[in-house]
Scaffold this motif. Structure first.
Motif, PDB file in Angstrom:
ATOM      1  N   UNK A  84       0.874  -1.034  -0.108  1.00 45.60           N
ATOM      2  CA  UNK A  84       0.099   0.189  -0.130  1.00 45.60           C
ATOM      3  C   UNK A  84       0.944   1.372   0.080  1.00 45.60           C
ATOM      4  N   UNK A 111      -3.259  -0.649  -4.780  1.00 42.71           N
ATOM      5  CA  UNK A 111      -4.460  -0.096  -3.977  1.00 42.71           C
ATOM      6  C   UNK A 111      -5.256  -1.416  -3.250  1.00 42.71           C
ATOM      7  N   UNK A 112      -4.886  -2.603  -3.619  1.00 40.41           N
ATOM      8  CA  UNK A 112      -5.660  -3.850  -3.395  1.00 40.41           C
ATOM      9  C   UNK A 112      -4.713  -4.836  -3.216  1.00 40.41           C
ATOM     10  N   UNK A 114      -5.817  -7.897  -4.063  1.00 39.67           N
ATOM     11  CA  UNK A 114      -6.063  -8.739  -5.300  1.00 39.67           C
ATOM     12  C   UNK A 114      -5.291  -8.159  -6.455  1.00 39.67           C
ATOM     13  N   UNK A 189     -14.732   2.459  10.092  1.00 42.48           N
ATOM     14  CA  UNK A 189     -14.593   1.529   9.412  1.00 42.48           C
ATOM     15  C   UNK A 189     -14.202   0.088   9.719  1.00 42.48           C
TER      16      UNK A 189
ATOM     17  N   UNK B   4     -13.064   4.566   3.776  1.00 39.18           N
ATOM     18  CA  UNK B   4     -13.817   3.763   2.912  1.00 39.18           C
ATOM     19  C   UNK B   4     -14.825   4.721   2.048  1.00 39.18           C
ATOM     20  N   UNK B  16     -16.755 -10.114  -8.469  1.00 37.74           N
ATOM     21  CA  UNK B  16     -16.327  -8.641  -8.807  1.00 37.74           C
ATOM     22  C   UNK B  16     -17.469  -7.815  -9.208  1.00 37.74           C
ATOM     23  N   UNK B  29     -14.006  -5.826  -5.465  1.00 42.48           N
ATOM     24  CA  UNK B  29     -14.342  -7.313  -5.204  1.00 42.48           C
ATOM     25  C   UNK B  29     -15.550  -7.070  -4.416  1.00 42.48           C
ATOM     26  N   UNK B  45     -13.192  -0.169   0.440  1.00 35.68           N
ATOM     27  CA  UNK B  45     -11.835   0.193   1.124  1.00 35.68           C
ATOM     28  C   UNK B  45     -10.842  -1.031   0.483  1.00 35.68           C
ATOM     29  N   UNK B  46      -9.754  -0.299   0.123  1.00 31.22           N
ATOM     30  CA  UNK B  46      -8.860  -1.161  -0.538  1.00 31.22           C
ATOM     31  C   UNK B  46      -9.157  -2.166  -1.497  1.00 31.22           C
ATOM     32  N   UNK B  47     -10.142  -1.651  -2.463  1.00 31.07           N
ATOM     33  CA  UNK B  47     -10.363  -2.440  -3.604  1.00 31.07           C
ATOM     34  C   UNK B  47     -11.721  -3.478  -3.275  1.00 31.07           C
ATOM     35  N   UNK B  48     -12.273  -3.483  -1.939  1.00 28.22           N
ATOM     36  CA  UNK B  48     -13.225  -4.324  -1.688  1.00 28.22           C
ATOM     37  C   UNK B  48     -14.681  -3.651  -1.124  1.00 28.22           C
ATOM     38  N   UNK B  76      -6.344   6.282  -2.898  1.00 27.88           N
ATOM     39  CA  UNK B  76      -5.634   5.691  -1.945  1.00 27.88           C
ATOM     40  C   UNK B  76      -6.837   4.605  -1.426  1.00 27.88           C
ATOM     41  N   UNK B  78     -10.008   3.731  -2.693  1.00 28.45           N
ATOM     42  CA  UNK B  78     -10.806   2.564  -3.587  1.00 28.45           C
ATOM     43  C   UNK B  78      -9.821   1.319  -3.909  1.00 28.45           C
ATOM     44  N   UNK B  79      -8.625   1.792  -4.028  1.00 24.15           N
ATOM     45  CA  UNK B  79      -7.468   0.792  -4.240  1.00 24.15           C
ATOM     46  C   UNK B  79      -7.987  -0.280  -5.495  1.00 24.15           C
ATOM     47  N   UNK B  80      -8.933   0.153  -6.141  1.00 20.64           N
ATOM     48  CA  UNK B  80      -9.591  -0.557  -7.039  1.00 20.64           C
ATOM     49  C   UNK B  80      -8.577  -1.416  -7.993  1.00 20.64           C
ATOM     50  N   UNK B  81      -9.002  -2.615  -8.483  1.00 23.48           N
ATOM     51  CA  UNK B  81      -8.211  -3.277  -9.297  1.00 23.48           C
ATOM     52  C   UNK B  81      -8.135  -3.175 -10.711  1.00 23.48           C
ATOM     53  N   UNK B  82      -9.300  -2.536 -11.252  1.00 28.61           N
ATOM     54  CA  UNK B  82      -9.191  -1.976 -12.631  1.00 28.61           C
ATOM     55  C   UNK B  82      -9.970  -0.584 -12.666  1.00 28.61           C
TER      56      UNK B  82
END
Lengths: 399, 102
Positions: A84, A111-112, A114, A189, B4, B16, B29, B45-48, B76, B78-82
């Motif tokens: 991160x 950021x993830x 995954x 959260x 988040x 997803x 996710x 949060x962090x892509x999830x 930072x 959302x940290x999303x995957x795509x």
């Protein structure tokens, strides 16, 4: 539905009028620290109420041995280290991940969790290590990612596990005989995952009010008012001021995924020592994904910069401007300790939104660091001595 | 960090989903919120996605976030995957605020 700040502030002052002594409320969450400063909430509080910042910034409390382990892992030939973003500049004994990257290591910000698994799948000939830092909000993502990697048979993926649990840290702070915490503003959260009832043990075991708040200033003020009302009424109860997102039991699915992959373990916290049953480690069936074991990393002992008071700041014993290094040797551009490195660190928030009052009051000059003109070189700085009494712009003032 | 950010689920596919953050569509996710469906709002949060929230709460939060430095938060948190959509979250934020000021 949303009340305005002035009326909430007025209500807090009215309720605090019944207090017969000064009280200290700990805000546990780094996001709360930033929100409090961003909106100048400290300046709006009644004089009898002091907010102290606790160990709620996962980057700030990551033990130095784990940072050093991440750096060591990044230096193994062929390793892609995924982390991160806020971990990149945290100083360990041998530098930071950012410096390791500058020296040629393949360190990638994700950021993830995954996203790190995706990198592993796309680079089968490379070992990919994910630095798994964060509290209960973030740990379920690591659990899901590891299960994904397991199902996909990714032999080149592993994780450095440094996740931590919030309520054992709160209890450890209260166990300290020097503790002066009258109530807790509980993280929003984290509570989404663990549920409001997770704080019952603090309320009943230590007789301290606990109120869960969202990160908006309105929610924080409502929660502070609720805590003060309890204290002045001689009560200690559990309240949820973030019911829009937090339920009594939290996210049961996330908790189940955590339980499938991790078990609770003793965990080292930076400057706080080892807190029993406050961290997570991989269960035996997933232990093959542990990076420390896979690469035979030696975890050293924590050694901190002399003069660094991050530990006392994290415990709420010291305000950042009482640390001798704050704003002089330790600044956001050249941070020494994690409290200054992380954007949610207490010292970073104080520096961004507030200058030291102590220096002005003591009549001494304070130093202000500015980035050199072209902005490209963050190491360059100019020192400008500001004479005491000179007006400085106050950031983060209430609107 | 534990921030988040709320987003609206556009389309779920497996574990997803494409989630919309004021015009910025990101893949998130949904393994921790298996009941979420198209049209629902979730906190990411962090892509999830970590929980569902109602629309009023989500829009309230966005009105607040629109006044803050959303660019950094979006990247930072959302940290999303795509991710697809305009690259500047700040431009998006102004567009989002305009769209909703009706």
């Amino acid at each position: 539905m949303t009340r305005d700040l002035p009326s909430l502030v007025a209500e807090l002052h009215a309720v605090a009028g019944a207090l017969r002594r000064r009280v200290q409320i700990m805000e546990v969450c780094g996001t709360h620290t930033v929100s409090v400063f961003r909106h100048g909430l400290r300046a709006l509080l009644p004089g009898c109420l002091r907010l102290i910042s606790g160990p709620g910034c996962p980057v700030c409390v990551t033990a130095q041995r784990h940072i050093d382990a991440a750096i060591d892992l990044s230096r193994i030939p062929g390793v892609i280290l995924c982390t991160y973003g806020d971990m990149v500049r945290v100083p360990g004994k041998t530098g930071s991940l950012e410096q390791s990257r500058a020296a040629g290591a393949d360190v990638r910000v994700v950021g993830s969790a995954l996203a790190a698994v995706k990198i592993a799948a796309a680079n089968p000939e490379r070992q990919v290590v994910f630095v798994a830092v964060g509290f209960e909000t973030t740990a379920p993502a690591t659990a899901v990612a590891i299960q994904h990697a397991d199902r996909a048979g990714l032999a080149n993926f592993s994780a450095l596990i440094a996740h931590k649990l919030v309520t054992p840290a709160m209890a450890a702070l209260l166990d300290d005989p020097g503790a002066a915490i009258d109530g807790f503003l509980c993280p929003g959260h984290v509570s989404v995952i663990i549920g409001a009832e997770a704080f019952r043990s603090i309320v009943e075991g230590y007789r301290r009010p606990c109120v869960i708040a969202g990160f908006e200033p309105t929610s924080i003020l409502e929660a502070l008012t609720a805590i003060v009302r309890q204290i002045s009424g001689g009560r200690a109860g559990l309240e949820n001021a973030y019911t829009a997102a937090v339920g009594a039991d939290g996210n049961v699915v996330a908790r189940r995924r955590l339980d499938e992959v991790f078990e609770v373990s003793d965990e080292p916290w930076r400057e706080l020592g080892v807190i029993p049953r406050s961290g997570l480690r991989l269960r035996p069936e997933y232990a093959g994904f542990d990076a420390v074991a896979r690469f035979h990393v030696t975890l050293g002992e924590d050694v901190d910069h002399p003069g660094c008071r991050c530990g006392a700041v994290i415990q709420g014993r010291l305000d950042p401007d009482q640390c001798p290094l704050f704003g002089t040797v330790c600044t956001p551009l050249k941070p020494l300790g994690p409290c200054m490195v992380s954007s949610e660190g207490t010292c970073s928030a104080w520096f961004k939104y507030r200058r030291s009052r102590g220096a002005a009051e003591a009549g001494g000059a304070i130093r202000v660091e500015a980035v050199a003109g072209n902005g490209a070189d963050h190491r360059g700085s100019t020192h400008v001595a500001v004479a005491a009494g000179a007006p400085t712009a106050k950031k983060g003032s209430a609107t | 960090m534990c921030l988040a950010v709320p987003g609206r689920v556009i389309q779920v596919h497996g574990d997803r989903a494409w989630v919309d953050f004021l015009g910025n569509r990101c893949e998130v996710c949904m393994a921790l919120t298996p009941g979420a469906k198209s049209g629902d709002w979730v906190l990411v949060h962090a892509g999830f996605a970590i929980t569902a929230v109602d629309e009023a709460e989500a829009l309230d939060t966005w009105r607040y976030l629109a006044r803050e430095d959303v660019g950094e938060m979006l990247g930072d948190s959302t940290g999303t995957i795509n991710r697809t959509g305009p690259s500047s979250a700040k431009r998006l934020t102004s567009a989002g605020v305009e769209e909703r000021s009706s």
